[in-house]
Design an enzyme around this catalytic site. Structure first.
Site, short mmCIF file in Angstrom:
data_model
loop_
_atom_site.label_atom_id
_atom_site.label_comp_id
_atom_site.label_asym_id
_atom_site.label_seq_id
_atom_site.Cartn_x
_atom_site.Cartn_y
_atom_site.Cartn_z
N ASN A 57 0.79 -1.23 0.00
CA ASN A 57 0.00 0.00 0.00
C ASN A 57 0.82 1.28 0.00
O ASN A 57 0.29 2.35 -0.26
CB ASN A 57 -0.94 0.02 1.21
CG ASN A 57 -1.99 -1.07 1.14
OD1 ASN A 57 -1.97 -1.91 0.25
ND2 ASN A 57 -2.91 -1.06 2.08
N ASN A 93 -3.75 -1.64 -5.02
CA ASN A 93 -3.23 -0.73 -4.00
C ASN A 93 -1.79 -0.29 -4.24
O ASN A 93 -1.42 0.84 -3.92
CB ASN A 93 -3.36 -1.35 -2.61
CG ASN A 93 -4.80 -1.40 -2.14
OD1 ASN A 93 -5.62 -0.56 -2.53
ND2 ASN A 93 -5.13 -2.37 -1.30
N ASP A 133 0.91 -8.05 -10.16
CA ASP A 133 -0.15 -9.05 -10.34
C ASP A 133 -1.39 -8.40 -10.93
O ASP A 133 -1.69 -7.24 -10.65
CB ASP A 133 -0.48 -9.70 -9.00
CG ASP A 133 -0.88 -8.69 -7.93
OD1 ASP A 133 -0.12 -7.74 -7.68
OD2 ASP A 133 -1.97 -8.84 -7.34
#
Length: 236
Positions: free
Chosen positions: A66, A112, A91
């Site tokens: 994050n 994120n 990903d």
């Protein structure tokens, strides 16, 4: 100079997670292309090397997903790079497992790590989207990406990572098409036709006419026996 950023979470607990495929890709590149040992810098693990004549930095942020943008922004400022010099490998839920796509700029699609990078350097960086598939429902996403790849995933994952490494020099040069070809040769290699025996020498090869659709094979070759020989064969 290019900055390849792999996204993931630090520590052994997360090493095999689907979310960490970006880290895995950079590890493969570093191992295959003789990059320097990893060192701690810019709140990340950093390795340096050369791909296709281009100096390349490999960056694995250690800030947790994050906050990935903190590390990327710090490295960019230090080396005076622009977003166009940055390629992020991450990903991608919306691609089937084993698929890869190259993209320049665009949104973060709720990822994120990308969201954090957007907030620090903007949206104009390159991405290599690495398919991990989708669990089927948005409520299952968090648990899915934070679980290790299944045993059944090992073959396609290994092929994908090796393909990324094979094409890394093309990626560094900005040749996305050649990079994708290298990946495709690993994950979907061309297959030889089945059911045919290889010719031993040129004299054994069929003529182009013989392999055209509808042309008789050896087993269907024209019957040259006389009418009498055909009749006699029926009574054998």
């Amino acid at each position: 100079m290019k900055l390849f950023v792999g996204l993931g979470n630090p520590g052994a607990k997360y090493a095999g997670n689907r979310h960490n495929i970006g880290f895995m890709a950079l590890d493969q590149i570093a191992d295959d292309h003789g990059f320097s040992p990893w060192k701690s810098k810019f709140q990340a693990q950093l390795s340096e090397g050369v791909l296709g004549g281009e100096k390349v930095l490999l960056l694995k942020p250690q800030t947790f997903m994050n906050l990935s943008g903190q590390s990327v922004g710090e490295a960019m400022r230090f080396y005076k790079l622009t977003p166009a010099d940055v390629i992020v490998l991450h990903d991608e839920l919306d691609l089937a497992p084993g698929k890869a796509r190259v993209k320049q700029g665009g949104g973060h699609a709720g990822h994120n790590g990308l969201r954090s990078i957007h907030s620090h350097i903007g949206a104009d960086y390159g991405r290599v989207r690495l398919g991990i598939g989708h669990p089927g429902h948005k409520d299952a996403v968090a648990g899915y990406v934070l679980r290790d790849f299944a045993k059944a995933d090992e073959v396609w994952l290994d092929d994908l990572l090796r393909g990324i490494s094979d094409g890394a020099a093309s990626l560094a040069k900005g040749d996305g098409g050649k990079f994708m070809n290298a990946v495709a040769l690993r994950v979907a290699p061309p297959r030889s036709s089945t059911g045919q025996t290889k010719a031993k020498n040129k004299g054994d090869m069929q003529s182009p006419q013989a392999v055209q659709k509808g042309a008789p094979s050896e087993a269907q070759a024209e019957d040259t026996r006389s009418p009498m020989e055909k009749l006699l064969d029926k009574f054998k």
